[in-house]
Design a protein around this motif. Structure first.
Motif, PDB file in Angstrom:
ATOM      1  N   VAL A 117      -5.887  -4.081  -6.905  1.00 30.04           N
ATOM      2  CA  VAL A 117      -6.467  -4.466  -5.613  1.00 30.04           C
ATOM      3  C   VAL A 117      -6.557  -5.986  -5.468  1.00 30.04           C
TER       4      VAL A 117
ATOM      5  N   THR B 286     -13.868  -0.898  -6.497  1.00 26.70           N
ATOM      6  CA  THR B 286     -13.229   0.159  -7.271  1.00 26.70           C
ATOM      7  C   THR B 286     -13.600  -0.058  -8.725  1.00 26.70           C
TER       8      THR B 286
ATOM      9  N   PRO C 165     -12.289  -4.648  -1.736  1.00 26.22           N
ATOM     10  CA  PRO C 165     -13.050  -3.392  -1.733  1.00 26.22           C
ATOM     11  C   PRO C 165     -13.369  -2.934  -3.163  1.00 26.22           C
TER      12      PRO C 165
ATOM     13  N   GLU D 265      -5.298   2.560   0.040  1.00 24.75           N
ATOM     14  CA  GLU D 265      -6.173   2.307   1.190  1.00 24.75           C
ATOM     15  C   GLU D 265      -6.932   0.994   1.028  1.00 24.75           C
ATOM     16  N   LYS D 266      -7.381   0.702  -0.178  1.00 22.60           N
ATOM     17  CA  LYS D 266      -8.106  -0.542  -0.435  1.00 22.60           C
ATOM     18  C   LYS D 266      -7.170  -1.753  -0.354  1.00 22.60           C
TER      19      LYS D 266
ATOM     20  N   ASN E 242      -7.126   6.181  -4.318  1.00 25.63           N
ATOM     21  CA  ASN E 242      -7.704   5.442  -3.183  1.00 25.63           C
ATOM     22  C   ASN E 242      -7.265   3.974  -3.143  1.00 25.63           C
TER      23      ASN E 242
ATOM     24  N   GLU F  91     -10.039   7.376  -8.096  1.00 27.24           N
ATOM     25  CA  GLU F  91     -10.114   5.949  -7.759  1.00 27.24           C
ATOM     26  C   GLU F  91      -8.709   5.359  -7.587  1.00 27.24           C
TER      27      GLU F  91
ATOM     28  N   ASP G 167       0.828  -1.203   0.000  1.00 25.09           N
ATOM     29  CA  ASP G 167       0.000   0.000   0.000  1.00 25.09           C
ATOM     30  C   ASP G 167       0.863   1.253   0.000  1.00 25.09           C
TER      31      ASP G 167
END
Length: 606
Positions: free
Chosen positions: A573, A565, A563, A439-440, A436, A433, A258
């Motif tokens: 992810v 996206t 998560p 974080e996902k 982020n 997106e 991450d």
């Protein structure tokens, strides 16, 4: 970025700094340096190469009881003496070491230069020393609080001033720890550096400043408000500590993804636009580009497949991709208005390097995606897009792959915008997106125990298949490679629609299948292929988005939902799930995870 150490106390600072710095050599670096506060000023010594070369270069070490030192993994500026840390201000009375990236250093440097500051390196770090000089009025801590709002990016800082008996430390998105002693205190970027001196640590958190003196440590937030010390006792031995308390480097590097992805995006997404300054010299050529030739090996090739998909679908380009060992010997009919794109973690991959030279010899300019500044691929390419994975120790690549993907997403967005195929709103939506994603990814990593439970059911099998369509298939290839590399389970990845054209003959009740279902526009087609597996009594593991949990919860024996996206970002992810799956299967089978048999980290032979 790489290793930071600091010492203040009654003992000889140089010996402690060098000893501690050597404990961080496992992280990889290209230069090293030390700054010592002495009665005659701040003594600076720094050198490209190994720490032993730095030691040999210092003929007479001055007496000192306070200092900082650094090993550098180059990000801004080539690996050479003048770019090594520490860096000083114009007066030579303030010294700084830094891990991370100061995103806005160019603007800061230009402003400082207008005020008469003279710079001696190509680094982003040097601006911090000059900013402190600009604001210094007798107290280095006060100056630090004034410059912190000016800094954008990720930074772990160690700072000393000739006029003060203290080390200042700052953490923002790059790790730092403080070692607590009796009448002495220490600073480091990682616990292993200090284990021979103390077992008591303060692990700094984002947005914190530490004022480290021999007899006490004070902590503040960026607003200058006091923070109580949180002391952690560490019982690790030194081998454990190098791995951050993890059992293997591979799991440590999986868990760092991450932050590695975030570091790779930093400075390249500004005001909802992709900024790739490295490509400015080629911008006119890129505007005319109609075809891109991509080549790489192994994991980097799988990243290249994703890049090819993105460039076709987002930027409307004609893209050819081929494994570098084949590319070198194929007959090519080069097209006008073409460029090459080569991808390599180490920058020394022999086949990839030769493919680069082949294209350049025929007049094709080449862009590289590489993790090592100063490597052969980096130096020889016409332009290079650096990933920010940091050193990767385990042979099986994990965070290098995910950062390659991050760069390729940025490059595809950049090209789509250059070609007029992406308007402001569409670019903004994708970038929000993408921003982020780290974080996902952290959400996925925090569920590692769930994936270990799945591996308990699969590690004794002899064969595992992976299926998917489009981007899901490309992700399946990398998941399969990871599994076979470290667990020695035979695995294969197939386009889901190809199952019935041969591979289905291999499916039995003893053959688990990993089905990736993140490309939602064709998800129903893949579900049909999953049904074909289940009809042959094959167990299925489903990887999909959380939003499809209700529809897919009972489709396989196991399921993992990441998560939500954009489906376009599915590989980023989804890959931690498959890496963890490979890792836990390998651990349960008792293999040498970090050093799998017959494999090397950097393949420098054909």
């Amino acid at each position: 970025m790489c290793g930071i150490v600091g010492y203040v106390g009654p003992k000889d600072a140089y010996d402690i700094l060098i000893e501690s710095l050597k404990k961080l050599e496992y992280r990889g670096y290209d230069s090293s340096g030390v700054a010592l506060k002495t009665n005659d000023g701040i003594f600076i010594a720094k050198k490209k190469g190994r720490i032993s070369e730095l030691e040999s270069d210092i003929m007479d070490v001055p007496t000192s009881h306070l200092g900082i030192a650094h090993t550098r993994w180059a990000t801004h500026g080539a690996p050479k003496d003048e770019n090594a840390h520490p860096h000083t201000d114009c007066t030579g009375t303030i010294a700084v070491v830094h891990n991370g990236i100061i995103e806005n250093y160019r603007e800061l440097k230009a402003s400082l230069a207008q005020k008469g500051h003279k710079f001696t390196s190509e680094t982003d770090t040097e601006v911090v020393a000059h900013l402190l000089e600009e604001y210094y009025q007798g107290d280095i801590l006060s100056a630090l609080f004034k410059i912190l709002p000016l800094l954008k990016g990720a930074f772990a800082l160690g700072i000393i001033s000739l006029k003060e008996e203290r080390i200042l430390a700052v953490r923002q998105d790059s790790p730092l720890v403080i070692g607590l002693g009796s009448g002495e205190n220490f600073l480091a970027s990682d616990i292993p550096a200090l284990l021979s001196h103390t077992k008591e640590f303060v692990i700094m958190e984002n947005g914190q400043v530490a004022d480290i003196r021999a007899d006490h440590v004070d902590m503040y937030d960026f607003d200058g408000d006091d923070i109580p010390l949180k002391i952690t006792h560490v019982d690790w031995d030194e081998a454990q500590a190098e791995k951050g308390g993890y059992d293997h480097f591979m799991i440590k590097e999986i868990m760092e993804q991450d932050q590695a992805i975030k570091n790779t995006l930093l400075g390249r997404v500004i005001d909802n636009h992709v900024i790739l300054e490295e490509l400015t010299p080629l911008q006119e050529k890129l505007q005319k580009t109609e075809r891109i030739y991509i080549t790489a090996c192994g994991t980097a090739y799988h990243a290249g497949m994703v890049g090819a998909y993105l460039l076709r679908h987002m930027a409307g380009l004609d893209v050819e991709i081929e494994v570098a060992s084949e590319f070198r010997y194929a007959k090519h009919h080069w097209h006008d208005n073409s460029i090459g794109l080569v991808i390599s973690q180490s920058g020394e991959t022999a086949d990839t390097l030769q493919a680069l030279r082949l294209m350049q010899a025929d007049g094709i300019p080449v862009i590289s995606v590489v993790n090592v500044l100063g490597s052969s691929v980096y130096r020889e390419a016409d332009a290079s897009l650096l990933t920010q994975a940091g050193p990767e120790i385990a042979v099986a690549s994990t965070k290098a792959y995910s950062t390659q993907l991050a760069v390729l997403y940025l490059f595809a967005i950049y090209m789509a915008r250059l070609k007029g195929l992406l308007d402001n709103e569409a670019e903004k939506h994708i970038l929000q997106e993408l921003w982020n994603v780290p974080e996902k990814v952290r959400v996925v990593l925090n569920q590692a125990h769930t994936i270990r439970e799945i591996a308990q059911d699969t590690y004794k099998t002899n064969d595992i298949f992976f299926i998917g369509r489009q981007l899901d298939y490309m992700l399946a290839l990398e998941g399969s490679l990871k599994l076979k590399e470290i667990s020695y389970i035979h695995s294969e990845a197939f386009p889901a629609g190809e199952l019935k054209h041969g591979p289905l003959a291999l499916v039995t009740s003893d053959t688990p299948t990993i089905a990736i279902l993140m490309q939602e526009d064709i998800m129903e087609k893949t579900i049909s292929n999953v049904s074909e597996v289940k009809a042959r009594q094959g167990d299925v593991f489903v990887l999909a988005f959380e939003r499809n949990k209700k529809a897919l919860h009972d489709i396989g024996r196991w399921a993992f939902f990441v998560p939500d996206t954009l489906p376009l970002l599915g590989p980023l992810v989804g890959i931690p799930v498959l890496q963890l799956f490979a890792y836990y299967n390998a651990v349960l089978r008792g293999t040498d995870v970090d050093k799998p048999r017959n494999l090397a980290k950097s393949v420098t032979v054909e």
